[in-house]
Design an enzyme around this catalytic site. Structure first.
Site, PDB file in Angstrom:
ATOM      1  N   GLU A  13       0.720  -1.030  -0.110  1.00  0.00           N
ATOM      2  CA  GLU A  13      -0.015  -0.024  -0.067  1.00  0.00           C
ATOM      3  C   GLU A  13       0.950   1.226   0.049  1.00  0.00           C
ATOM      4  O   GLU A  13       0.715   2.380  -0.777  1.00  0.00           O
ATOM      5  CB  GLU A  13      -0.773   0.164   1.106  1.00  0.00           C
ATOM      6  CG  GLU A  13      -1.825  -1.083   1.317  1.00  0.00           C
ATOM      7  CD  GLU A  13      -2.471  -1.326   2.681  1.00  0.00           C
ATOM      8  OE1 GLU A  13      -3.542  -1.786   3.017  1.00  0.00           O
ATOM      9  OE2 GLU A  13      -1.798  -1.000   3.644  1.00  0.00           O
ATOM     10  N   GLY A  79     -11.562  -6.481   3.519  1.00  0.00           N
ATOM     11  CA  GLY A  79     -12.347  -7.139   3.054  1.00  0.00           C
ATOM     12  C   GLY A  79     -13.762  -6.772   2.969  1.00  0.00           C
ATOM     13  O   GLY A  79     -14.204  -6.016   3.797  1.00  0.00           O
ATOM     14  N   MET A 171      -8.105  -3.889   9.815  1.00  0.00           N
ATOM     15  CA  MET A 171      -7.414  -4.153  10.831  1.00  0.00           C
ATOM     16  C   MET A 171      -6.898  -2.683  11.435  1.00  0.00           C
ATOM     17  O   MET A 171      -6.310  -2.832  12.695  1.00  0.00           O
ATOM     18  CB  MET A 171      -6.124  -5.421  10.842  1.00  0.00           C
ATOM     19  CG  MET A 171      -6.377  -6.707  10.411  1.00  0.00           C
ATOM     20  SD  MET A 171      -5.162  -7.788  10.055  1.00  0.00           S
ATOM     21  CE  MET A 171      -4.762  -8.037  11.628  1.00  0.00           C
ATOM     22  N   GLU A 172      -7.200  -1.705  10.869  1.00  0.00           N
ATOM     23  CA  GLU A 172      -6.656  -0.582  11.594  1.00  0.00           C
ATOM     24  C   GLU A 172      -7.542   0.643  11.624  1.00  0.00           C
ATOM     25  O   GLU A 172      -7.116   1.574  12.495  1.00  0.00           O
ATOM     26  CB  GLU A 172      -5.279  -0.085  10.440  1.00  0.00           C
ATOM     27  CG  GLU A 172      -4.173  -1.167  10.433  1.00  0.00           C
ATOM     28  CD  GLU A 172      -4.374  -2.247   9.468  1.00  0.00           C
ATOM     29  OE1 GLU A 172      -3.649  -3.095   9.574  1.00  0.00           O
ATOM     30  OE2 GLU A 172      -5.174  -2.006   8.474  1.00  0.00           O
ATOM     31  N   ASP A 195     -10.914  -8.222  -1.247  1.00  0.00           N
ATOM     32  CA  ASP A 195     -11.345  -9.688  -1.311  1.00  0.00           C
ATOM     33  C   ASP A 195     -12.606  -9.732  -0.608  1.00  0.00           C
ATOM     34  O   ASP A 195     -13.003  -8.638   0.179  1.00  0.00           O
ATOM     35  CB  ASP A 195     -10.356 -10.650  -0.351  1.00  0.00           C
ATOM     36  CG  ASP A 195     -10.030 -10.095   0.915  1.00  0.00           C
ATOM     37  OD1 ASP A 195     -10.485 -10.814   1.939  1.00  0.00           O
ATOM     38  OD2 ASP A 195      -9.316  -9.048   0.960  1.00  0.00           O
TER      39      ASP A 195
END
Length: 231
Positions: A13, A79, A171-172, A195
């Site tokens: 990223e 996701g 996750m962040e 995804d």
């Protein structure tokens, strides 16, 4: 001149966003990589925080203390956890919640006791992001964050049960949103869907995303920052 902070988690990223910057200068701060650069006439501070809530929070705090950005934008992959979202779509986080936090009775699931149940992105930044043209779809909604890469359909179903309006899982985002809330810095997270957890060969979607995703998918940040500079 406005100073825009951008936080990403991973090297892949980071490389895509850095490719948009000019006049770059790298600096390591307590082991974290920061890059100062420009997009047009806008000063940009790019940080690679690392994966997960703690890394994201530390990266956000270091950025605020050292560089004092006017706003912080978090971008990267996520996701898709809603039937609407497809790979390469974008979810603009109008609000963020932890899907793995429970502080007991008297608190909502996902709420850190003493703090809001959900962290809300800056309304003007959201409005601006939702107006940016994109080859795929751009959705506004809830991003659910937790310290787990979701692959199992049952885990996905549980998250959707608790947060039916959830559009993406990462996750962040929520950890950075919490730091920005506590420090009074306007914040926005937008995520590109890499995804869709729970489908067959889900992990192959994620791997193929990095092979097939055109770099223009990350150019939303360029458009966003250009618009911010004109305010």
């Amino acid at each position: 001149m406005r100073r825009i902070g951008i936080i990403v988690a991973m090297t892949s990223e980071y490389g895509l966003v850095k490719s948009l910057l000019e006049q770059t200068k790298d600096e390591f701060v307590h082991g974290l990589l920061f890059t100062e650069g420009r997009i047009g006439n806008v000063e940009v501070i790019l940080a690679k925080s690392g994966i997960g809530k703690v890394c994201a929070a530390v990266g956000a705090m270091e950025m605020i203390q050292r560089y004092a950005p006017d706003v912080i934008v978090n971008t990267g992959v996520a996701g898709g956890i809603d039937p609407l979202t497809q790979v390469m779509d974008i979810v603009v986080g109008e609000n963020m919640v932890y899907h793995d936090v429970w502080c007991g009775e008297g608190n909502e699931y996902g709420q850190v006791q003493g703090l809001p149940a959900r962290f809300v992105s800056d309304k003007e930044l959201c409005k601006l992001a939702l107006s940016v043209a994109h080859d795929g779809h751009v959705y506004g909604g809830l991003i659910c964050s937790g310290d787990k890469f979701i692959t199992d359909k049952e885990e996905l179903t549980e998250i959707k049960k608790r947060f039916p309006e959830g559009m993406a899982v990462d996750m962040e985002s929520c950890a950075i949103a919490q730091v920005c809330y506590m420090r009074g810095v306007p914040f926005l997270s937008y995520r590109i869907i890499s995804d869709t957890p729970g489908v067959r060969d889900h992990y192959k979607q994620y791997l193929n995303f990095w092979e097939e995703a055109p770099k223009r998918s990350f150019e939303m940040i360029k458009v966003l920052i250009t618009a911010l500079s004109e305010e």
